[in-house]
Write a protein that holds these residues in place. Structure first.
Motif, PDB file in Angstrom:
ATOM      1  N   UNK A 158       0.744  -1.120  -0.138  1.00 19.89           N
ATOM      2  CA  UNK A 158       0.151  -0.041   0.000  1.00 19.89           C
ATOM      3  C   UNK A 158       0.779   1.267   0.037  1.00 19.89           C
ATOM      4  N   UNK A 159       1.836   1.222   0.725  1.00 26.72           N
ATOM      5  CA  UNK A 159       2.750   2.408   0.778  1.00 26.72           C
ATOM      6  C   UNK A 159       3.423   2.674  -0.813  1.00 26.72           C
ATOM      7  N   UNK A 160       3.910   1.518  -1.194  1.00 23.80           N
ATOM      8  CA  UNK A 160       4.700   1.780  -2.555  1.00 23.80           C
ATOM      9  C   UNK A 160       3.396   2.399  -3.532  1.00 23.80           C
ATOM     10  N   UNK A 161       2.339   1.718  -3.388  1.00 24.95           N
ATOM     11  CA  UNK A 161       1.285   2.302  -4.429  1.00 24.95           C
ATOM     12  C   UNK A 161       0.888   3.797  -4.026  1.00 24.95           C
ATOM     13  N   UNK A 162       1.089   4.124  -2.842  1.00 23.12           N
ATOM     14  CA  UNK A 162       0.616   5.462  -2.413  1.00 23.12           C
ATOM     15  C   UNK A 162       1.606   6.368  -3.014  1.00 23.12           C
ATOM     16  N   UNK A 163       3.032   6.125  -2.862  1.00 25.25           N
ATOM     17  CA  UNK A 163       3.935   6.846  -3.564  1.00 25.25           C
ATOM     18  C   UNK A 163       3.604   7.095  -4.844  1.00 25.25           C
ATOM     19  N   UNK A 179     -10.461  17.822  -8.262  1.00 30.36           N
ATOM     20  CA  UNK A 179     -10.981  16.540  -7.801  1.00 30.36           C
ATOM     21  C   UNK A 179     -10.017  15.349  -8.044  1.00 30.36           C
ATOM     22  N   UNK A 180      -9.084  15.544  -9.106  1.00 26.10           N
ATOM     23  CA  UNK A 180      -8.326  14.412  -9.336  1.00 26.10           C
ATOM     24  C   UNK A 180      -7.352  14.119  -8.278  1.00 26.10           C
ATOM     25  N   UNK A 181      -6.462  15.043  -8.188  1.00 24.54           N
ATOM     26  CA  UNK A 181      -5.628  14.645  -6.807  1.00 24.54           C
ATOM     27  C   UNK A 181      -6.313  14.268  -5.423  1.00 24.54           C
ATOM     28  N   UNK A 182      -7.316  14.728  -5.299  1.00 22.37           N
ATOM     29  CA  UNK A 182      -7.991  14.529  -3.941  1.00 22.37           C
ATOM     30  C   UNK A 182      -8.431  13.137  -3.929  1.00 22.37           C
ATOM     31  N   UNK A 183      -9.044  12.869  -4.933  1.00 20.80           N
ATOM     32  CA  UNK A 183      -9.607  11.243  -5.171  1.00 20.80           C
ATOM     33  C   UNK A 183      -8.513  10.375  -5.337  1.00 20.80           C
ATOM     34  N   UNK A 184      -7.442  10.477  -6.056  1.00 24.80           N
ATOM     35  CA  UNK A 184      -6.431   9.797  -6.233  1.00 24.80           C
ATOM     36  C   UNK A 184      -5.745   9.351  -4.899  1.00 24.80           C
ATOM     37  N   UNK A 185      -5.351  10.174  -4.032  1.00 28.59           N
ATOM     38  CA  UNK A 185      -4.605  10.143  -2.990  1.00 28.59           C
ATOM     39  C   UNK A 185      -5.628   9.573  -1.634  1.00 28.59           C
ATOM     40  N   UNK A 186      -6.518  10.072  -1.598  1.00 27.57           N
ATOM     41  CA  UNK A 186      -7.603   9.668  -0.528  1.00 27.57           C
ATOM     42  C   UNK A 186      -7.982   8.039  -0.758  1.00 27.57           C
ATOM     43  N   UNK A 187      -8.301   7.566  -1.899  1.00 24.58           N
ATOM     44  CA  UNK A 187      -8.668   6.410  -2.146  1.00 24.58           C
ATOM     45  C   UNK A 187      -7.888   5.306  -1.815  1.00 24.58           C
ATOM     46  N   UNK A 188      -6.349   5.618  -2.027  1.00 24.60           N
ATOM     47  CA  UNK A 188      -5.346   4.724  -1.674  1.00 24.60           C
ATOM     48  C   UNK A 188      -5.242   4.628  -0.011  1.00 24.60           C
ATOM     49  N   UNK A 189      -5.348   5.952   0.384  1.00 26.46           N
ATOM     50  CA  UNK A 189      -5.288   5.854   2.141  1.00 26.46           C
ATOM     51  C   UNK A 189      -6.354   4.900   2.580  1.00 26.46           C
ATOM     52  N   UNK A 190      -7.381   5.148   2.134  1.00 24.82           N
ATOM     53  CA  UNK A 190      -8.635   4.365   2.714  1.00 24.82           C
ATOM     54  C   UNK A 190      -8.480   2.914   2.242  1.00 24.82           C
ATOM     55  N   UNK A 191      -8.088   2.438   1.375  1.00 20.70           N
ATOM     56  CA  UNK A 191      -7.747   1.347   0.885  1.00 20.70           C
ATOM     57  C   UNK A 191      -6.818   0.423   1.707  1.00 20.70           C
ATOM     58  N   UNK A 192      -5.506   1.364   2.286  1.00 19.14           N
ATOM     59  CA  UNK A 192      -4.488   0.613   2.866  1.00 19.14           C
ATOM     60  C   UNK A 192      -5.282   0.224   4.382  1.00 19.14           C
ATOM     61  N   UNK A 193      -5.777   1.376   4.809  1.00 18.43           N
ATOM     62  CA  UNK A 193      -6.633   1.093   6.097  1.00 18.43           C
ATOM     63  C   UNK A 193      -7.427  -0.136   6.191  1.00 18.43           C
ATOM     64  N   UNK A 194      -8.426  -0.297   5.199  1.00 18.60           N
ATOM     65  CA  UNK A 194      -9.395  -1.220   5.186  1.00 18.60           C
ATOM     66  C   UNK A 194      -8.824  -2.680   4.903  1.00 18.60           C
ATOM     67  N   UNK A 195      -7.693  -2.706   4.002  1.00 16.83           N
ATOM     68  CA  UNK A 195      -7.468  -4.066   3.635  1.00 16.83           C
ATOM     69  C   UNK A 195      -6.471  -4.550   4.666  1.00 16.83           C
ATOM     70  N   UNK A 196      -5.775  -3.724   5.490  1.00 20.64           N
ATOM     71  CA  UNK A 196      -5.027  -4.173   6.445  1.00 20.64           C
ATOM     72  C   UNK A 196      -5.722  -4.762   7.470  1.00 20.64           C
ATOM     73  N   UNK A 197      -6.828  -4.234   7.881  1.00 22.05           N
ATOM     74  CA  UNK A 197      -7.516  -4.700   8.954  1.00 22.05           C
ATOM     75  C   UNK A 197      -8.313  -6.178   8.370  1.00 22.05           C
TER      76      UNK A 197
END
Length: 557
Positions: free
Chosen positions: A62-67, A242-260
Motif C-alpha cells: 500500500x505504501x509503494x502504491x501510495x507513493x 478533484x483528481x488529486x484528492x480522489x487519487x490520494x484519498x482512495x489509496x489511504x482508505x484502501x490501505x486501512x481497510x485491507x490491512x484490517x
C-alpha cells in the motif's frame, strides 16, 4: 505537421465528453476499483503465501502504491484527460515509450472485467453446482454466465458517464459498508489473536514470501483502482481539484481497510474446522479459499453476515467490472487520440458522449482472457504486473515535465518530488520483479506483441506517428533496454520467485534497486518537450472545457 494535427483532433474529441463527475464521484470511482474481488479473495491468497506477515505485505504494498499515486496526483491535476495514464508517457518521452506503456496499460485494464466476472461466478459456485471445479476453475457454464455479466455492464457504460458514474457511486457505498462491517464483527466474535503467534512464526515462510505476496496474491491488484480518478479526469467538473484528492484519498482508505481485513482473516481461521495443522497456512483449501470471509463468518456463528457477504460477492466485483470496462474503453480511446490506432477509435458518440468502438473492442478482447486464465487466482498476477509496469513512467514523467513544462499550472504540487519520483520508479520495478519468473517474461512478450499491432495500423496508413523515428526512438530506447534487464534479472533471481537462484534474496533486492535507479536517471535524461506538450503550452489547452461550455456565450459558461 501530422502529429500536431492529430493532437488538435484529439483535443476536439476530448471536448465532447460531458463534465459530470464531482470529487465524490471520482473518489468513488477509485474506491469502486479498489474494493472489488480483491477484498473477497486476496486475504486468503496472501495468508497462504506469507502467513500472519501478510499484514505487512498489505502495508508495504500500500505504501509503494501510495507513493506512485502521489506522483500521478500531480500529473492528473496538471493535465486532466480521459484515458490519462496512457498519454503521459507519450507527452514526456515520445511515441515509442508512449505506445508501449499505453499497450501494457490496455492489457491490464481490458482483463480486469474478466477477473471480476470470474470472482462473482466463483463465489456463486460454492452453492450452485456446475459453475466451478474444486480447484476454482470456471466450467463452460461458469464462463458463459461471466460473459453475460460483462455484457450487462457494457450497456451501463454505453448509456454514458452520468448513468455509469451515479450507478457506481451507489454500488460503492455498499462496497464500503460491507467490508467495514465485516471487520467490526469478526474482530469482536471468536477472534483468536494466538494465530499471530504460532510455533511456525509470524514470518512463516521468510521475508521473500512477504514481498512475493504483494505481487501475486492480489494485494497490488486490489490497490490499483486508484487510477480511475485519473482515467475519468477529463469528465470531471473541476479536475484540477478533484483528481488529486480522489487519487490520494482512495489509496489511504484502501490501505486501512485491507490491512484490517487481513488481520481479521488471520484471527478467524479455525484450524480444527478447516482440517489443517495450526500454522500450515499454505495448506488452506476449500471454502476458506473459494469464499473466504463468508466461510469464516459462518464458522464464527455470524450466519446473517455470511448472507450479506455472498450478496456482496455479486456487488463488489460487479461494481469494479463496471468501472474497468469504462477504463479499458478510455484506454483504447487514449491510444487513438495519440495517433496510434486510427481516427475511428477516437470518435466520441454525440448522443451518449462515450467512444463506442473502443467499448465494443474492450468487451470482445475481455472475453478472450477467459481462455488462458479461467480462474481468479490464475489471472491476478498478470494483471498486477502489467498494470504496475505502466506506472514506472510516472516518476520520470513528473521530472521531465518540471524541466520541460515548468510554466504549466500545478494545482497539486508534490513536495519532495525529487526523492519520491525515483522511489515510485524503484517501487514499481520491484513489484514487477516480485511477480516472478516466467510471468515477467510473459508480460514482456505480451507488451512487445503490441508492436505488431502498431505495425499493422502503421502499414495501413492509420497511425499518425512513426515511433521508430529519431526523437521518438531516442526518448524510448531506455524502455526496451529496461524490459530486457528485468527479464534477465527475473530469470537469475531468487528461487522463491521462480528464478534460478543465481542472485538469491536479499542480494536480488539490492541489485534490482540499483538497476532501477540507473534506468530512472536514464529515463529522465531521455525525456524531451514533445509536440503535444508544446501545443498544450502554446494553445492554453491545459484544462479543456466541454463542447457545450466552449460554444456557450461568455456570460453563460
Amino acid at each position: 505537421m501530422i502529429e500536431q494535427d492529430t493532437f488538435v483532433k484529439s483535443t476536439a474529441s476530448d471536448k465532447r465528453f460531458r463534465k459530470e463527475l464531482t470529487t465524490i464521484d471520482l473518489l468513488f470511482l477509485s474506491l469502486g476499483g479498489i474494493i472489488g474481488s480483491g477484498w473477497l479473495f486476496a486475504a486468503a491468497g496472501a495468508s497462504m503465501l506469507a502467513g500472519p506477515a501478510a499484514v505487512l505485505s498489505w502495508i508495504i504494498g500500500g505504501l509503494i502504491v501510495l507513493v506512485i499515486a502521489l506522483v500521478y496526483a500531480e500529473l492528473g491535476g496538471m493535465i486532466p484527460r480521459s484515458g490519462a495514464i496512457v498519454r503521459y508517457g507519450q507527452y514526456s518521452h515520445g511515441g515509442l515509450a508512449g505506445f508501449l506503456f499505453g499497450w501494457a496499460y490496455f492489457l491490464s485494464a481490458v482483463s480486469v472485467p474478466a477477473i471480476e466476472a470470474e470472482g462473482v461466478i466463483t463465489y456463486a459456485g460454492t452453492y450452485v453446482k456446475g459453475l466451478v471445479t474444486p480447484t476454482g476453475v470456471l466450467t463452460a457454464v461458469g464462463i458463459l454466465l461471466a460473459a453475460i455479466l460483462m455484457l450487462g455492464f457494457f450497456f451501463l457504460n454505453y448509456f454514458g458517464i452520468k448513468v455509469m458514474g451515479k450507478t457506481n457511486t451507489g454500488m460503492t457505498w455498499w462496497k464500503l459498508i460491507i467490508p467495514s462491517a465485516t471487520v467490526a464483527l469478526l474482530l469482536t466474535v471468536h477472534f483468536n489473536i494466538g494465530n499471530f503467534f504460532l510455533k511456525t512464526g509470524f514470518v512463516t515462510y521468510g521475508w521473500s514470501s512477504v514481498f512475493e505476496a504483494i505481487s501475486v496474491s492480489g494485494i497490488v491488484f486490489s490497490y490499483l483502482g486508484f487510477r480511475q480518478a485519473l482515467d475519468y479526469g477529463g469528465e470531471a467538473k473541476n479536475p484540477q481539484r478533484s483528481v488529486p484528492i480522489a487519487t490520494i484519498l482512495s489509496v489511504v482508505i484502501g490501505i486501512a481497510l485491507y490491512a484490517l481485513l487481513q488481520v481479521v482473516f488471520i484471527g478467524q481461521v479455525n484450524w480444527a474446522a478447516v482440517g489443517v495443522a495450526p500454522g500450515q497456512w499454505s495448506a488452506l483449501s476449500g471454502g476458506v479459499v473459494t469464499a473466504p470471509f463468508a466461510t469464516l463468518a459462518s464458522s464464527a456463528g455470524l450466519v446473517f453476515l455470511s448472507y450479506f457477504l455472498f450478496a456482496d460477492a455479486y456487488v463488489s466485483p460487479s461494481g469494479t467490472l463496471n468501472v474497468y470496462l469504462g477504463t479499458s474503453q478510455r484506454t483504447l480511446y487514449g491510444l487513438a487520440t495519440l495517433g496510434y490506432l486510427g481516427k475511428s477509435m477516437s470518435d466520441v458518440n454525440r448522443k451518449h458522449r462515450v467512444p463506442i468502438l473502443p467499448l465494443i473492442a474492450s468487451l470482445v478482447i475481455g472475453y478472450i482472457f477467459f481462455a488462458p486464465f479461467p480462474s481468479w487466482y490464475k489471472l491476478v498476477g498478470f494483471i498486477s504486473s502489467s498494470t504496475v509496469f505502466t506506472y514506472i513512467v510516472g516518476g520520470s514523467a513528473l521530472q521531465v515535465f518540471r524541466r520541460e513544462a515548468s510554466e504549466l499550472k500545478r494545482p497539486f504540487r508534490l513536495k519532495g518530488a525529487s526523492i519520491l519520483s525515483p522511489i515510485a520508479f524503484v517501487g514499481a520495478t520491484l513489484i514487477v520483479y516480485w511477480s516472478g519468473w516466467p510471468l515477467v517474461a510473459y508480460l514482456v512478450i505480451a507488451i512487445l506483441i503490441g508492436l505488431i499491432v502498431y505495425a499493422a495500423f502503421y502499414l495501413a496508413g492509420k497511425s499518425a506517428i512513426n515511433i521508430f523515428s529519431g526523437k521518438h526512438f531516442k526518448g524510448g530506447a531506455w524502455l526496451l533496454a529496461y524490459m530486457g534487464a528485468i527479464t534477465l534479472l527475473s530469470y537469475f533471481g531468487e528461487k522463491a520467485y521462480g528464478g534460478t537462484g543465481l542472485i538469491p534474496f536479499p542480494w536480488d533486492f539490492l541489485v534490482m534497486i540499483l538497476v532501477a535507479i540507473g534506468f530512472y536517471f536514464w529515463s529522465v535524461y531521455s525525456g524531451f518537450k514533445t509536440d503535444e506538450i508544446t501545443e498544450i503550452i502554446e494553445s492554453g489547452m491545459q484544462y479543456l472545457p466541454s463542447e457545450e461550455a466552449a460554444q456557450a456565450p461568455a456570460g453563460k459558461k
